[in-house]
Motif scaffolding. Structure first.
Motif, PDB file in Angstrom:
ATOM      1  N   VAL A 152       7.130 -10.079  -3.375  1.00  0.00           N
ATOM      2  CA  VAL A 152       5.720 -10.162  -2.990  1.00  0.00           C
ATOM      3  C   VAL A 152       5.161  -8.740  -2.983  1.00  0.00           C
ATOM      4  N   LEU A 153       3.963  -8.570  -3.529  1.00  0.00           N
ATOM      5  CA  LEU A 153       3.363  -7.239  -3.598  1.00  0.00           C
ATOM      6  C   LEU A 153       2.736  -6.863  -2.258  1.00  0.00           C
ATOM      7  N   VAL A 154       3.070  -5.661  -1.789  1.00  0.00           N
ATOM      8  CA  VAL A 154       2.536  -5.139  -0.529  1.00  0.00           C
ATOM      9  C   VAL A 154       1.979  -3.746  -0.795  1.00  0.00           C
ATOM     10  N   ASN A 155       1.322  -3.184   0.193  1.00  0.00           N
ATOM     11  CA  ASN A 155       0.831  -1.808   0.115  1.00  0.00           C
ATOM     12  C   ASN A 155       1.804  -0.926   0.877  1.00  0.00           C
ATOM     13  N   TYR A 156       2.024   0.281   0.365  1.00  0.00           N
ATOM     14  CA  TYR A 156       2.985   1.202   0.970  1.00  0.00           C
ATOM     15  C   TYR A 156       2.288   2.505   1.322  1.00  0.00           C
ATOM     16  N   GLU A 157       2.447   2.942   2.576  1.00  0.00           N
ATOM     17  CA  GLU A 157       1.890   4.234   2.995  1.00  0.00           C
ATOM     18  C   GLU A 157       2.951   5.295   2.777  1.00  0.00           C
ATOM     19  N   ASN A 158       2.710   6.158   1.827  1.00  0.00           N
ATOM     20  CA  ASN A 158       3.652   7.198   1.435  1.00  0.00           C
ATOM     21  C   ASN A 158       3.792   8.263   2.524  1.00  0.00           C
ATOM     22  N   LYS A 159       4.777   9.129   2.377  1.00  0.00           N
ATOM     23  CA  LYS A 159       5.035  10.217   3.319  1.00  0.00           C
ATOM     24  C   LYS A 159       3.782  11.080   3.524  1.00  0.00           C
ATOM     25  N   CYS A 160       2.985  11.229   2.479  1.00  0.00           N
ATOM     26  CA  CYS A 160       1.768  12.046   2.526  1.00  0.00           C
ATOM     27  C   CYS A 160       0.592  11.297   3.146  1.00  0.00           C
ATOM     28  N   ARG A 161       0.779  10.032   3.479  1.00  0.00           N
ATOM     29  CA  ARG A 161      -0.199   9.144   4.106  1.00  0.00           C
ATOM     30  C   ARG A 161      -1.172   8.508   3.118  1.00  0.00           C
ATOM     31  N   HIS A 162      -0.988   8.743   1.819  1.00  0.00           N
ATOM     32  CA  HIS A 162      -1.774   8.028   0.821  1.00  0.00           C
ATOM     33  C   HIS A 162      -1.147   6.653   0.606  1.00  0.00           C
ATOM     34  N   ILE A 163      -1.985   5.692   0.254  1.00  0.00           N
ATOM     35  CA  ILE A 163      -1.541   4.313   0.095  1.00  0.00           C
ATOM     36  C   ILE A 163      -1.244   4.030  -1.383  1.00  0.00           C
ATOM     37  N   VAL A 164      -0.085   3.456  -1.638  1.00  0.00           N
ATOM     38  CA  VAL A 164       0.276   2.976  -2.971  1.00  0.00           C
ATOM     39  C   VAL A 164       0.151   1.463  -2.926  1.00  0.00           C
TER      40      VAL A 164
END
Length: 170
Positions: free
Chosen positions: A29-41
């Motif tokens: 299932v596709l989710v959103n990921y908050e990267n270490k830099c705080r930008h959302i993938v």
């Protein structure tokens, strides 16, 4: 989980033992990921997002554009997030300029204190289309305006500007 779920870097979801040793089928299932830099993938398969969150896999490289000051010409530029840390710590002239003006001493161009990787130098070279003022070595009252792109070329190739053609009175 659905496409609006946000998985954050550095958070453990459940106990480490159950996570690392489980035989649960991989969730796509596709989710959103908050990267270490705080930008959302956006649109990361769920199982990958959780692997990123606990450092089981290296996090994705962030290509989000961020604003910073170009350490070579001092103009504001936009660069990919992945390059920000190294660019902000780069001091080609051996010091961080506190000036907001793009004034560079000619003598510093031929003897840079350090260099970035060719990939980052190319990124910086193509990020600024403005001009810099160069204080000439012949006399501190002589100045030359050159495109910032030429400043990079001089730094990388350790080249020289054309001879100063300012008229002087005797």
């Amino acid at each position: 989980l659905d496409g609006t779920t946000l998985v954050k870097y550095g958070l453990m979801y459940g106990s480490p033992e159950s996570y690392f040793h489980s035989k649960i089928p991989l969730c796509n299932v596709l989710v959103n990921y908050e990267n270490k830099c705080r930008h959302i993938v956006n649109g990361i398969p769920c199982y990958l997002a959780f692997d990123y969150a606990v450092n089981k896999l290296p996090t994705p490289i962030c290509h989000e554009l961020v604003k910073t000051v170009n350490p070579i010409c001092y103009h504001e530029i936009s660069v990919p997030c992945w390059a920000l840390h190294e660019i902000n710590n780069y001091e080609p002239y051996g010091y961080k300029s506190q000036s907001k003006e793009s004034i560079i001493y000619e003598s510093l161009l031929t003897n840079p204190k350090s260099m970035l990787s060719s990939k980052l130098m190319l990124l910086l070279e193509n990020s600024c289309m403005k001009s810099c003022t160069i204080i000439r070595s012949c006399d501190s009252n002589h100045q030359t305006n050159i495109p910032c792109k030429l400043v990079y070329s001089l730094l990388v190739n350790r080249g020289n500007l054309k001879q100063c053609d300012s008229l002087v009175s005797k």
